[in-house]
Scaffold this motif. Structure first.
Motif, PDB file in Angstrom:
ATOM      1  N   CYS A  29      28.406  40.743 -77.059  1.00 11.96           N
ATOM      2  CA  CYS A  29      28.197  42.191 -76.957  1.00 11.96           C
ATOM      3  C   CYS A  29      26.888  42.649 -77.598  1.00 11.96           C
ATOM      4  CB  CYS A  29      29.368  42.955 -77.568  1.00 11.96           C
ATOM      5  SG  CYS A  29      29.509  42.800 -79.364  1.00 11.96           S
ATOM      6  N   GLY A  30      26.359  41.870 -78.536  1.00 10.80           N
ATOM      7  CA  GLY A  30      25.112  42.225 -79.195  1.00 10.80           C
ATOM      8  C   GLY A  30      25.257  43.272 -80.278  1.00 10.80           C
ATOM      9  N   GLU A  31      26.479  43.698 -80.574  1.00 14.82           N
ATOM     10  CA  GLU A  31      26.687  44.757 -81.559  1.00 14.82           C
ATOM     11  C   GLU A  31      27.398  44.273 -82.822  1.00 14.82           C
ATOM     12  OE1 GLU A  31      28.528  48.117 -79.756  1.00 14.82           O
ATOM     13  OE2 GLU A  31      27.104  48.138 -78.089  1.00 14.82           O
ATOM     14  N   GLY A  32      28.408  43.448 -82.675  1.00 12.24           N
ATOM     15  CA  GLY A  32      29.167  42.981 -83.836  1.00 12.24           C
ATOM     16  C   GLY A  32      28.380  41.983 -84.665  1.00 12.24           C
ATOM     17  N   HIS A  33      28.754  41.867 -85.928  1.00 12.66           N
ATOM     18  CA  HIS A  33      28.093  40.931 -86.829  1.00 12.66           C
ATOM     19  C   HIS A  33      28.659  39.526 -86.649  1.00 12.66           C
ATOM     20  CE1 HIS A  33      27.409  44.848 -88.740  1.00 12.66           C
ATOM     21  NE2 HIS A  33      26.242  44.323 -89.056  1.00 12.66           N
ATOM     22  N   MET A  34      27.789  38.526 -86.744  1.00 10.88           N
ATOM     23  CA  MET A  34      28.202  37.139 -86.583  1.00 10.88           C
ATOM     24  C   MET A  34      28.570  36.494 -87.926  1.00 10.88           C
ATOM     25  SD  MET A  34      26.147  33.987 -84.725  1.00 10.88           S
ATOM     26  CE  MET A  34      25.467  35.037 -83.494  1.00 10.88           C
ATOM     27  N   PHE A  35      27.959  36.955 -89.013  1.00  5.73           N
ATOM     28  CA  PHE A  35      28.146  36.316 -90.309  1.00  5.73           C
ATOM     29  C   PHE A  35      28.977  37.177 -91.250  1.00  5.73           C
ATOM     30  CE2 PHE A  35      24.192  34.484 -88.686  1.00  5.73           C
ATOM     31  CZ  PHE A  35      24.490  33.145 -88.776  1.00  5.73           C
ATOM     32  N   ASP A  36      29.783  36.496 -92.066  1.00  5.65           N
ATOM     33  CA  ASP A  36      30.620  37.156 -93.063  1.00  5.65           C
ATOM     34  C   ASP A  36      30.020  37.035 -94.452  1.00  5.65           C
ATOM     35  OD1 ASP A  36      32.746  38.571 -94.029  1.00  5.65           O
ATOM     36  OD2 ASP A  36      34.093  36.858 -94.146  1.00  5.65           O
ATOM     37  N   GLY A  37      29.126  36.138 -94.630  1.00 11.45           N
ATOM     38  CA  GLY A  37      28.412  35.933 -95.884  1.00 11.45           C
ATOM     39  C   GLY A  37      27.000  35.532 -95.532  1.00 11.45           C
ATOM     40  N   PHE A  38      26.411  34.680 -96.350  1.00  5.89           N
ATOM     41  CA  PHE A  38      25.053  34.253 -96.043  1.00  5.89           C
ATOM     42  C   PHE A  38      25.039  33.302 -94.854  1.00  5.89           C
ATOM     43  CE2 PHE A  38      21.236  31.598 -96.876  1.00  5.89           C
ATOM     44  CZ  PHE A  38      20.307  32.590 -96.650  1.00  5.89           C
ATOM     45  N   LEU A  39      25.938  32.315 -94.833  1.00  4.15           N
ATOM     46  CA  LEU A  39      25.975  31.343 -93.734  1.00  4.15           C
ATOM     47  C   LEU A  39      27.358  31.152 -93.130  1.00  4.15           C
ATOM     48  CD1 LEU A  39      23.634  28.524 -95.072  1.00  4.15           C
ATOM     49  CD2 LEU A  39      23.168  30.176 -93.275  1.00  4.15           C
ATOM     50  N   THR A  40      28.345  31.905 -93.574  1.00  2.30           N
ATOM     51  CA  THR A  40      29.711  31.751 -93.085  1.00  2.30           C
ATOM     52  C   THR A  40      29.939  32.645 -91.872  1.00  2.30           C
ATOM     53  OG1 THR A  40      30.414  31.417 -95.366  1.00  2.30           O
ATOM     54  CG2 THR A  40      32.133  31.878 -93.745  1.00  2.30           C
ATOM     55  N   PHE A  41      30.435  32.041 -90.787  1.00  4.06           N
ATOM     56  CA  PHE A  41      30.759  32.825 -89.599  1.00  4.06           C
ATOM     57  C   PHE A  41      31.997  33.681 -89.854  1.00  4.06           C
ATOM     58  CE2 PHE A  41      28.576  29.352 -87.163  1.00  4.06           C
ATOM     59  CZ  PHE A  41      27.571  30.149 -86.658  1.00  4.06           C
ATOM     60  N   ARG A  42      32.027  34.865 -89.291  1.00  6.67           N
ATOM     61  CA  ARG A  42      33.239  35.689 -89.299  1.00  6.67           C
ATOM     62  C   ARG A  42      34.277  35.008 -88.407  1.00  6.67           C
ATOM     63  NH1 ARG A  42      32.911  41.331 -90.433  1.00  6.67           N
ATOM     64  NH2 ARG A  42      30.837  41.872 -91.171  1.00  6.67           N
TER      65      ARG A  42
END
Length: 122
Positions: free
Chosen positions: A22-35
């Motif tokens: 979608c190009g809107e939501g964030h991919m990362f939950d921390g510095f390198l951790t994926f959500r």
């Protein structure tokens, strides 16, 4: 998600750390951790695995830049060794931290866009 909306370019979405669908939501939950998933479209990020790809590209890019700068400094100014250590150490750490997250995002976005999977023998 709106079906008529086009997918964002994978490199742009990955560099910004956004969802490749979608190009809107964030991919990362921390510095390198994926959500676990995208908060906008619900894309599951659990299958993303960039492996050692980001580390390889970071080492290659940073190594070329730092060694090139060290050679240029030595030929041009002939500084003492502590200056080389200070400049090379600072640049290596700084550039590595600056590049690893965007490169991990790009590789994950390209993996999603190209539907890359684990190779299997038949």
């Amino acid at each position: 998600m709106d079906v008529s909306r086009p997918k964002p370019p994978p490199i742009s979405a990955g560099l910004r750390g956004r969802c490749p669908r979608c190009g809107e939501g964030h991919m990362f939950d921390g510095f390198l951790t994926f959500r676990p998933s995208c908060e906008v479209c619900g894309l599951d990020y659990e299958s993303f695995n960039s492996g050692d790809g980001p580390a390889f590209f970071v080492m290659s890019i940073v190594g070329i830049l730092v060694v090139g700068l060290a050679l240029w400094m030595e030929i041009t100014y002939e500084p003492p060794i502590w200056v080389h250590a200070l400049v090379a150490g600072s640049l290596s750490i700084g550039l590595s931290l600056a590049l690893v997250r965007p490169l991990k995002g790009v590789l994950a976005a390209l993996q999603f866009t190209n539907k890359a999977e684990q190779g299997r023998f038949r």
